[in-house]
Design a protein around this motif. Structure first.
Motif, PDB file in Angstrom:
ATOM      1  N   ASN A 170      31.205 -44.669 -34.302  1.00  0.00           N
ATOM      2  CA  ASN A 170      32.202 -43.930 -33.642  1.00  0.00           C
ATOM      3  C   ASN A 170      33.213 -43.532 -34.724  1.00  0.00           C
ATOM      4  O   ASN A 170      34.042 -42.804 -34.564  1.00  0.00           O
ATOM      5  CB  ASN A 170      32.866 -44.948 -32.760  1.00  0.00           C
ATOM      6  CG  ASN A 170      34.068 -44.191 -31.853  1.00  0.00           C
ATOM      7  OD1 ASN A 170      33.703 -43.194 -31.702  1.00  0.00           O
ATOM      8  ND2 ASN A 170      34.988 -44.985 -31.638  1.00  0.00           N
ATOM      9  N   ARG A 230      31.740 -48.998 -30.677  1.00  0.00           N
ATOM     10  CA  ARG A 230      32.780 -48.497 -31.161  1.00  0.00           C
ATOM     11  C   ARG A 230      32.985 -49.009 -32.448  1.00  0.00           C
ATOM     12  O   ARG A 230      33.889 -48.868 -33.032  1.00  0.00           O
ATOM     13  CB  ARG A 230      33.571 -50.048 -30.513  1.00  0.00           C
ATOM     14  CG  ARG A 230      33.799 -49.605 -29.108  1.00  0.00           C
ATOM     15  CD  ARG A 230      34.745 -50.867 -28.487  1.00  0.00           C
ATOM     16  NE  ARG A 230      35.270 -50.830 -27.077  1.00  0.00           N
ATOM     17  CZ  ARG A 230      36.085 -51.608 -26.606  1.00  0.00           C
ATOM     18  NH1 ARG A 230      36.473 -52.800 -27.096  1.00  0.00           N
ATOM     19  NH2 ARG A 230      36.478 -51.204 -25.370  1.00  0.00           N
ATOM     20  N   SER A 269      40.229 -47.075 -31.048  1.00  0.00           N
ATOM     21  CA  SER A 269      39.070 -46.817 -31.953  1.00  0.00           C
ATOM     22  C   SER A 269      39.446 -47.033 -33.193  1.00  0.00           C
ATOM     23  O   SER A 269      38.727 -47.722 -33.964  1.00  0.00           O
ATOM     24  CB  SER A 269      38.916 -45.231 -31.892  1.00  0.00           C
ATOM     25  OG  SER A 269      38.286 -44.697 -30.470  1.00  0.00           O
TER      26      SER A 269
END
Length: 144
Positions: free
Chosen positions: A72, A68, A83
């Motif tokens: 990402n 995460r 996110s």
């Protein structure tokens, strides 16, 4: 390793919050009690500083090993609020909080023998604590 770091980061937050709250309340008591900031008070304010720095180190490591985190990072991920929280908002806010808390402690330790040390701890730790509380991903805590 990732799961262990994630749990450490989550549970260490309780220690961070406890240490900051104790330091903040002690600073308010000293400030409004018109006491002088002593070496004992400086050591008490370390209850907030040390766990915050430890949490920051664990968080930085987690940021680079978590799926995460940094891996990402993309324009697409910025469009997703969850996110974006893990990639940008949470880390940036926590870094600002750590910097403010460190500044508050550094200023206060130079103000021993005056009441201003309590003011420095109360202001900087208070703002840091507020930032931390605002950007903790509460829904990701164990048990939720």
């Amino acid at each position: 390793m990732y799961t262990g770091l994630q749990h450490l980061h989550s549970y260490l937050t309780y220690l961070v919050l406890l240490g900051l709250i104790i330091s903040f309340l002690a600073a308010l008591a000293g400030l409004f009690g018109s006491r002088l900031f002593t070496d004992k008070d400086r050591k008490l304010s370390l209850l907030g500083l040390i766990p915050v720095h430890l949490q920051w180190v664990v968080g930085i490591i987690l940021y680079f090993v978590s799926p995460r985190g940094f891996s990402n990072f993309s324009g697409e991920a910025m469009g997703d609020s969850v996110s974006r929280l893990y990639i940008l908002e949470h880390p940036l806010t926590m870094i600002i909080a750590v910097i403010l808390i460190t500044i508050g402690y550094s200023r206060a330790k130079r103000m021993q023998g005056t009441n201003a040390g309590f003011k420095s701890i109360a202001i900087f730790y208070g703002i840091g604590l507020a930032l931390i509380l605002l950007r903790i991903p509460w829904n990701a805590w164990p048990g939720n």
